[in-house]
Design a protein around this motif. Structure first.
Motif, PDB file in Angstrom:
ATOM      1  N   LEU A   1       0.852  -1.179   0.000  1.00  0.00           N
ATOM      2  CA  LEU A   1       0.000   0.000   0.000  1.00  0.00           C
ATOM      3  C   LEU A   1       0.889   1.230   0.000  1.00  0.00           C
ATOM      4  N   ILE A   2       0.523   2.207  -0.815  1.00  0.00           N
ATOM      5  CA  ILE A   2       1.204   3.498  -0.816  1.00  0.00           C
ATOM      6  C   ILE A   2       0.275   4.514  -0.146  1.00  0.00           C
ATOM      7  N   LEU A   3       0.779   5.185   0.857  1.00  0.00           N
ATOM      8  CA  LEU A   3       0.002   6.171   1.618  1.00  0.00           C
ATOM      9  C   LEU A   3       0.728   7.503   1.545  1.00  0.00           C
ATOM     10  N   ARG A   4       0.016   8.540   1.137  1.00  0.00           N
ATOM     11  CA  ARG A   4       0.633   9.848   0.977  1.00  0.00           C
ATOM     12  C   ARG A   4      -0.228  10.949   1.598  1.00  0.00           C
ATOM     13  N   CYS A   5       0.449  11.896   2.260  1.00  0.00           N
ATOM     14  CA  CYS A   5      -0.214  13.097   2.753  1.00  0.00           C
ATOM     15  C   CYS A   5       0.258  14.274   1.903  1.00  0.00           C
ATOM     16  N   ILE A   6      -0.663  15.146   1.559  1.00  0.00           N
ATOM     17  CA  ILE A   6      -0.392  16.206   0.593  1.00  0.00           C
ATOM     18  C   ILE A   6       0.363  17.376   1.245  1.00  0.00           C
ATOM     19  N   SER A   7       1.500  17.726   0.633  1.00  0.00           N
ATOM     20  CA  SER A   7       2.300  18.861   1.102  1.00  0.00           C
ATOM     21  C   SER A   7       2.209  20.061   0.175  1.00  0.00           C
ATOM     22  N   ASP A   8       1.749  19.835  -1.069  1.00  0.00           N
ATOM     23  CA  ASP A   8       1.711  20.918  -2.049  1.00  0.00           C
ATOM     24  C   ASP A   8       0.748  20.553  -3.174  1.00  0.00           C
ATOM     25  N   GLN A   9       0.549  21.486  -4.096  1.00  0.00           N
ATOM     26  CA  GLN A   9      -0.388  21.290  -5.203  1.00  0.00           C
ATOM     27  C   GLN A   9       0.323  20.944  -6.515  1.00  0.00           C
ATOM     28  N   ALA A  10       1.612  20.610  -6.459  1.00  0.00           N
ATOM     29  CA  ALA A  10       2.380  20.199  -7.635  1.00  0.00           C
ATOM     30  C   ALA A  10       2.301  21.237  -8.763  1.00  0.00           C
ATOM     31  N   ASP A  11       2.274  22.510  -8.375  1.00  0.00           N
ATOM     32  CA  ASP A  11       2.171  23.584  -9.364  1.00  0.00           C
ATOM     33  C   ASP A  11       3.359  24.534  -9.223  1.00  0.00           C
ATOM     34  N   ASP A  12       3.229  25.714  -9.783  1.00  0.00           N
ATOM     35  CA  ASP A  12       4.341  26.671  -9.756  1.00  0.00           C
ATOM     36  C   ASP A  12       4.687  27.141  -8.337  1.00  0.00           C
ATOM     37  N   GLU A  13       3.771  26.954  -7.396  1.00  0.00           N
ATOM     38  CA  GLU A  13       4.003  27.354  -6.004  1.00  0.00           C
ATOM     39  C   GLU A  13       4.404  26.173  -5.130  1.00  0.00           C
ATOM     40  N   ALA A  14       4.680  25.022  -5.729  1.00  0.00           N
ATOM     41  CA  ALA A  14       4.886  23.786  -4.974  1.00  0.00           C
ATOM     42  C   ALA A  14       6.074  23.858  -4.024  1.00  0.00           C
ATOM     43  N   ALA A  15       7.178  24.438  -4.466  1.00  0.00           N
ATOM     44  CA  ALA A  15       8.382  24.450  -3.643  1.00  0.00           C
ATOM     45  C   ALA A  15       8.156  25.174  -2.320  1.00  0.00           C
ATOM     46  N   MET A  16       7.471  26.314  -2.376  1.00  0.00           N
ATOM     47  CA  MET A  16       7.196  27.080  -1.157  1.00  0.00           C
ATOM     48  C   MET A  16       6.237  26.327  -0.241  1.00  0.00           C
ATOM     49  N   SER A  17       5.193  25.752  -0.801  1.00  0.00           N
ATOM     50  CA  SER A  17       4.222  25.002  -0.011  1.00  0.00           C
ATOM     51  C   SER A  17       4.881  23.793   0.631  1.00  0.00           C
ATOM     52  N   TYR A  18       5.716  23.106  -0.132  1.00  0.00           N
ATOM     53  CA  TYR A  18       6.421  21.919   0.367  1.00  0.00           C
ATOM     54  C   TYR A  18       7.237  22.260   1.613  1.00  0.00           C
ATOM     55  N   GLU A  19       7.976  23.349   1.558  1.00  0.00           N
ATOM     56  CA  GLU A  19       8.803  23.745   2.702  1.00  0.00           C
ATOM     57  C   GLU A  19       7.957  24.010   3.939  1.00  0.00           C
ATOM     58  N   ASN A  20       6.762  24.577   3.751  1.00  0.00           N
ATOM     59  CA  ASN A  20       5.904  24.932   4.873  1.00  0.00           C
ATOM     60  C   ASN A  20       5.204  23.718   5.490  1.00  0.00           C
ATOM     61  N   PHE A  21       4.897  22.707   4.670  1.00  0.00           N
ATOM     62  CA  PHE A  21       4.035  21.617   5.132  1.00  0.00           C
ATOM     63  C   PHE A  21       4.700  20.248   5.148  1.00  0.00           C
ATOM     64  N   GLU A  22       5.993  20.191   4.796  1.00  0.00           N
ATOM     65  CA  GLU A  22       6.682  18.906   4.704  1.00  0.00           C
ATOM     66  C   GLU A  22       6.557  18.078   5.986  1.00  0.00           C
ATOM     67  N   LYS A  23       6.927  18.651   7.128  1.00  0.00           N
ATOM     68  CA  LYS A  23       6.936  17.885   8.374  1.00  0.00           C
ATOM     69  C   LYS A  23       5.528  17.542   8.837  1.00  0.00           C
ATOM     70  N   LEU A  24       4.602  18.489   8.737  1.00  0.00           N
ATOM     71  CA  LEU A  24       3.219  18.224   9.133  1.00  0.00           C
ATOM     72  C   LEU A  24       2.625  17.091   8.305  1.00  0.00           C
ATOM     73  N   ALA A  25       2.872  17.128   6.995  1.00  0.00           N
ATOM     74  CA  ALA A  25       2.338  16.099   6.115  1.00  0.00           C
ATOM     75  C   ALA A  25       2.984  14.748   6.402  1.00  0.00           C
ATOM     76  N   ALA A  26       4.298  14.739   6.602  1.00  0.00           N
ATOM     77  CA  ALA A  26       5.004  13.488   6.898  1.00  0.00           C
ATOM     78  C   ALA A  26       4.473  12.847   8.173  1.00  0.00           C
ATOM     79  N   ASN A  27       4.255  13.656   9.209  1.00  0.00           N
ATOM     80  CA  ASN A  27       3.759  13.127  10.478  1.00  0.00           C
ATOM     81  C   ASN A  27       2.305  12.666  10.382  1.00  0.00           C
ATOM     82  N   GLN A  28       1.510  13.343   9.554  1.00  0.00           N
ATOM     83  CA  GLN A  28       0.118  12.918   9.362  1.00  0.00           C
ATOM     84  C   GLN A  28       0.066  11.533   8.717  1.00  0.00           C
ATOM     85  N   SER A  29       0.881  11.321   7.693  1.00  0.00           N
ATOM     86  CA  SER A  29       0.926  10.014   7.041  1.00  0.00           C
ATOM     87  C   SER A  29       1.417   8.951   8.016  1.00  0.00           C
TER      88      SER A  29
END
Length: 227
Positions: A188-216
């Motif tokens: 099973l692959i389980l993923r929590c969303i850190s960004d919208q995979a768009d032009d703003e993805a890098a900034m969103s990823y930095e802000n939500f990486e740890k929260l998303a990782a811990n949620q998963s």
């Protein structure tokens, strides 16, 4: 399941799981760290594969050959490819495939699979885990696609959506599912969303990486508890 394999690509994706293990021994094979021990009384082998499909494929085969796991859960973060899937939502894989390999190649060359199907029992277990958590996350089911690039371009995002109709995109899951399929290992692959995979993805990823990782990881912990 007698022995459960858990894979995260990055340290932040497995830190919470290591912290919750009752006992573990640390070993290194081909540069990959493996933590062998118990979690809620279950036999666990936890590993960090590094970023990308080649790393995750190699690590998955070692996990199967050397540590004899009976199933594999891949936990981590991803970019959303659906408007209704927001930041910190969970995606539970129905199947996985490579977005950077042509469909014809997948279908006509070994192992003759356009995608790799996640284990239904594990899908149901992940759903129950989401429902059991005190703070219930929004969760979705769908195809997860992987490729050897971080998707942060709106045009590339639209191309992937049009070709594969996926729920989210990341860089390891399809290779893990591919190797699990070859070895007849439920996954099973389980993923929590850190960004919208768009032009703003890098900034969103930095802000939500740890929260998303811990949620998963929290969902994985609940799954192990119920196994």
């Amino acid at each position: 399941m007698k022995k459960i394999g858990i894979i995260g690509a990055m340290q932040v994706e497995i830190d919470l799981l290591i912290a919750r293990m009752e006992t573990y021994e640390n070993s290194t094979v081909a540069g990959f760290p493996f933590y062998t021990g118990t979690l809620f009384g279950k036999d666990i082998v936890l590993t960090r594969c590094g970023v990308g499909k080649v790393n995750s494929a190699a690590c998955t085969q070692i996990l199967i050959d050397r540590f004899n796991v009976d199933c594999i859960i891949n936990t981590g973060i991803a970019g959303s490819l659906r408007k209704e899937i927001g930041i910190l939502d969970l995606v539970i894989s129905s199947d996985v495939t490579h977005h950077d390999v042509r469909k014809a190649q997948m279908k006509n060359l070994f192992p003759y699979q356009e995608s790799f199907i996640a284990n239904n029992r594990m899908i149901v277990l992940a759903q129950k885990a989401c429902e059991t958590l005190e703070v219930k996350p929004n969760y979705h089911f769908g195809r997860i696609v992987s490729g050897e690039c971080f998707v942060s371009d709106t045009r590339l995002k639209e191309t992937i959506i049009n070709e594969y109709s996926p729920a989210c995109v990341e860089m390891e899951g399809s290779a893990i599912g591919h190797v699990a399929f070859l070895n007849n290992i439920p996954f099973l692959i389980l993923r929590c969303i850190s960004d919208q995979a768009d032009d703003e993805a890098a900034m969103s990823y930095e802000n939500f990486e740890k929260l998303a990782a811990n949620q998963s990881a929290a969902v994985v912990l609940e799954m192990i508890k119920m196994m």
